[in-house]
Design a protein around this motif. Structure first.
Motif, PDB file in Angstrom:
ATOM      1  N   VAL A 123       0.829  -1.210   0.000  1.00 46.96           N
ATOM      2  CA  VAL A 123       0.000   0.000   0.000  1.00 46.96           C
ATOM      3  C   VAL A 123       0.862   1.257   0.000  1.00 46.96           C
ATOM      4  O   VAL A 123       0.575   2.212  -0.721  1.00 46.96           O
ATOM      5  N   LEU A 124       1.933   1.282   0.776  1.00 44.26           N
ATOM      6  CA  LEU A 124       2.839   2.433   0.804  1.00 44.26           C
ATOM      7  C   LEU A 124       4.147   2.078   0.097  1.00 44.26           C
ATOM      8  O   LEU A 124       5.222   2.466   0.519  1.00 44.26           O
ATOM      9  N   SER A 125       4.059   1.327  -0.995  1.00 40.40           N
ATOM     10  CA  SER A 125       5.262   0.756  -1.602  1.00 40.40           C
ATOM     11  C   SER A 125       6.025   1.714  -2.511  1.00 40.40           C
ATOM     12  O   SER A 125       7.198   1.509  -2.751  1.00 40.40           O
ATOM     13  N   ARG A 126       5.404   2.722  -3.000  1.00 46.06           N
ATOM     14  CA  ARG A 126       6.072   3.593  -3.980  1.00 46.06           C
ATOM     15  C   ARG A 126       6.403   4.950  -3.364  1.00 46.06           C
ATOM     16  O   ARG A 126       5.582   5.533  -2.673  1.00 46.06           O
ATOM     17  N   PRO A 127       7.596   5.473  -3.623  1.00 44.02           N
ATOM     18  CA  PRO A 127       7.921   6.826  -3.160  1.00 44.02           C
ATOM     19  C   PRO A 127       6.981   7.839  -3.806  1.00 44.02           C
ATOM     20  O   PRO A 127       6.520   7.633  -4.918  1.00 44.02           O
ATOM     21  N   GLY A 128       6.691   8.897  -3.096  1.00 47.05           N
ATOM     22  CA  GLY A 128       5.837   9.941  -3.655  1.00 47.05           C
ATOM     23  C   GLY A 128       4.956  10.574  -2.605  1.00 47.05           C
ATOM     24  O   GLY A 128       5.154  10.402  -1.403  1.00 47.05           O
ATOM     25  N   THR A 129       3.948  11.305  -3.069  1.00 49.58           N
ATOM     26  CA  THR A 129       3.027  12.027  -2.197  1.00 49.58           C
ATOM     27  C   THR A 129       1.740  11.244  -2.028  1.00 49.58           C
ATOM     28  O   THR A 129       1.129  10.821  -3.008  1.00 49.58           O
ATOM     29  N   TYR A 130       1.330  11.077  -0.778  1.00 50.11           N
ATOM     30  CA  TYR A 130       0.100  10.378  -0.426  1.00 50.11           C
ATOM     31  C   TYR A 130      -0.830  11.346   0.278  1.00 50.11           C
ATOM     32  O   TYR A 130      -0.398  12.351   0.829  1.00 50.11           O
ATOM     33  N   ARG A 131      -2.127  11.025   0.292  1.00 47.37           N
ATOM     34  CA  ARG A 131      -3.110  11.844   0.990  1.00 47.37           C
ATOM     35  C   ARG A 131      -4.041  10.918   1.776  1.00 47.37           C
ATOM     36  O   ARG A 131      -4.643  10.012   1.215  1.00 47.37           O
ATOM     37  N   LEU A 132      -4.129  11.164   3.078  1.00 50.74           N
ATOM     38  CA  LEU A 132      -5.103  10.481   3.927  1.00 50.74           C
ATOM     39  C   LEU A 132      -6.350  11.345   3.931  1.00 50.74           C
ATOM     40  O   LEU A 132      -6.297  12.519   4.278  1.00 50.74           O
ATOM     41  N   TYR A 133      -7.456  10.759   3.514  1.00 55.38           N
ATOM     42  CA  TYR A 133      -8.707  11.483   3.400  1.00 55.38           C
ATOM     43  C   TYR A 133      -9.705  10.901   4.386  1.00 55.38           C
ATOM     44  O   TYR A 133      -9.926   9.693   4.414  1.00 55.38           O
ATOM     45  N   VAL A 134     -10.273  11.747   5.221  1.00 61.73           N
ATOM     46  CA  VAL A 134     -11.318  11.351   6.154  1.00 61.73           C
ATOM     47  C   VAL A 134     -12.577  12.067   5.699  1.00 61.73           C
ATOM     48  O   VAL A 134     -12.641  13.304   5.709  1.00 61.73           O
ATOM     49  N   GLU A 135     -13.577  11.298   5.267  1.00 64.39           N
ATOM     50  CA  GLU A 135     -14.768  11.875   4.647  1.00 64.39           C
ATOM     51  C   GLU A 135     -15.464  12.904   5.536  1.00 64.39           C
ATOM     52  O   GLU A 135     -15.963  13.904   5.062  1.00 64.39           O
ATOM     53  N   SER A 136     -15.483  12.675   6.824  1.00 64.32           N
ATOM     54  CA  SER A 136     -16.171  13.598   7.722  1.00 64.32           C
ATOM     55  C   SER A 136     -15.273  14.730   8.196  1.00 64.32           C
ATOM     56  O   SER A 136     -15.710  15.580   8.961  1.00 64.32           O
ATOM     57  N   ARG A 150       4.728  12.476   2.472  1.00 65.22           N
ATOM     58  CA  ARG A 150       5.591  11.933   1.416  1.00 65.22           C
ATOM     59  C   ARG A 150       6.343  10.709   1.906  1.00 65.22           C
ATOM     60  O   ARG A 150       6.757  10.650   3.049  1.00 65.22           O
ATOM     61  N   VAL A 151       6.532   9.760   1.008  1.00 62.95           N
ATOM     62  CA  VAL A 151       7.386   8.601   1.241  1.00 62.95           C
ATOM     63  C   VAL A 151       8.591   8.770   0.335  1.00 62.95           C
ATOM     64  O   VAL A 151       8.440   8.957  -0.864  1.00 62.95           O
ATOM     65  N   GLY A 152       9.800   8.745   0.920  1.00 59.28           N
ATOM     66  CA  GLY A 152      11.026   8.930   0.165  1.00 59.28           C
ATOM     67  C   GLY A 152      11.544   7.628  -0.429  1.00 59.28           C
ATOM     68  O   GLY A 152      11.047   6.539  -0.134  1.00 59.28           O
ATOM     69  N   LEU A 153      12.570   7.745  -1.263  1.00 62.32           N
ATOM     70  CA  LEU A 153      13.174   6.565  -1.885  1.00 62.32           C
ATOM     71  C   LEU A 153      13.757   5.593  -0.856  1.00 62.32           C
ATOM     72  O   LEU A 153      13.815   4.403  -1.089  1.00 62.32           O
ATOM     73  N   ASN A 154      14.184   6.119   0.270  1.00 60.77           N
ATOM     74  CA  ASN A 154      14.791   5.256   1.298  1.00 60.77           C
ATOM     75  C   ASN A 154      13.786   4.877   2.392  1.00 60.77           C
ATOM     76  O   ASN A 154      14.183   4.561   3.500  1.00 60.77           O
ATOM     77  N   SER A 155      12.497   4.940   2.075  1.00 63.53           N
ATOM     78  CA  SER A 155      11.393   4.549   2.981  1.00 63.53           C
ATOM     79  C   SER A 155      11.109   5.537   4.081  1.00 63.53           C
ATOM     80  O   SER A 155      10.287   5.266   4.932  1.00 63.53           O
ATOM     81  N   ASP A 156      11.758   6.697   4.098  1.00 62.08           N
ATOM     82  CA  ASP A 156      11.426   7.714   5.087  1.00 62.08           C
ATOM     83  C   ASP A 156      10.040   8.259   4.807  1.00 62.08           C
ATOM     84  O   ASP A 156       9.659   8.448   3.650  1.00 62.08           O
ATOM     85  N   VAL A 157       9.281   8.524   5.854  1.00 64.24           N
ATOM     86  CA  VAL A 157       7.969   9.149   5.735  1.00 64.24           C
ATOM     87  C   VAL A 157       8.083  10.556   6.299  1.00 64.24           C
ATOM     88  O   VAL A 157       8.503  10.741   7.428  1.00 64.24           O
ATOM     89  N   MET A 158       7.692  11.551   5.489  1.00 65.36           N
ATOM     90  CA  MET A 158       7.793  12.949   5.893  1.00 65.36           C
ATOM     91  C   MET A 158       6.411  13.584   5.866  1.00 65.36           C
ATOM     92  O   MET A 158       5.676  13.409   4.912  1.00 65.36           O
ATOM     93  N   PHE A 159       6.076  14.290   6.935  1.00 64.80           N
ATOM     94  CA  PHE A 159       4.797  15.005   6.958  1.00 64.80           C
ATOM     95  C   PHE A 159       4.948  16.326   7.644  1.00 64.80           C
ATOM     96  O   PHE A 159       5.950  16.687   8.163  1.00 64.80           O
TER      97      PHE A 159
END
Length: 172
Positions: free
Chosen positions: A143-156, A163-172
């Motif tokens: 699910v979080l396998s590719r580097p790039g920008t992700y968005r968590l969406y909560v409908e309410s 972002r997930v970096g090439l070296n698996s770092d997660v930045m927010f």
């Protein structure tokens, strides 16, 4: 004591060599990262789900989403911890089970995980004014396998990007 003309020329040549070496190293690292990124398979072949871009986020509800922790394993599995907060002056009732994860690809978000497994609360809840509710989501492999920008969406509530970096770092 002054530096002789010969020694000064040596130091200038040494400085030029060091600067050229640093520039070459920077170009080499940048090129390697670029080609590594280009070698990744298209996202629709990587993610377990791949849907058309979701509808735009609806009107403000007064609930804000804040990402508090993100972890990712090399397999693409991971967890997101986040907090919902009622920023209004009245109680709000809504469903916390309506969450999704989107991936930004070529300028558009694509839904990649429509129903992640949640830990903690689910179903209908009520948040009092100013109240915060900590929640977490566990994502399975890829699910979080590719580097790039992700968005968590909560409908309410709203959305939060990370972002997930090439070296698996997660930045927010």
């Amino acid at each position: 004591m002054s530096v002789s003309k010969g020694k000064r020329g040596f130091f200038v040549k040494l400085l030029c060599f060091v600067l050229a070496l640093a520039a070459g190293g920077a170009l080499g690292v940048g090129g390697t990262l670029f080609f590594q990124w280009q070698a990744l398979p298209p996202p629709e072949e990587v993610f377990p789900y791949w849907y058309e871009p979701p509808a735009p986020v609806r009107e403000e509800s007064g609930v804000t989403v804040t990402l508090t922790e993100a972890n990712r394993k090399h397999t693409g599995a991971g967890t997101l911890a986040y907090t919902l907060k009622n920023d209004t002056e009245q109680p709000l009732s809504f469903s916390v089970s309506m969450r999704a994860l989107d991936y930004l690809y070529q300028g558009e978000y694509h839904r990649i995980y429509p129903s992640p497994n949640s830990e903690g609360s689910s179903g209908e809840i009520t948040l009092e004014p100013g109240e915060e509710l900590p929640l977490s989501l566990r994502f399975y492999t890829s699910v979080l396998s590719r580097p790039g920008t992700y968005r968590l969406y909560v409908e309410s509530g709203d959305e939060v990007t990370f972002r997930v970096g090439l070296n698996s770092d997660v930045m927010f």
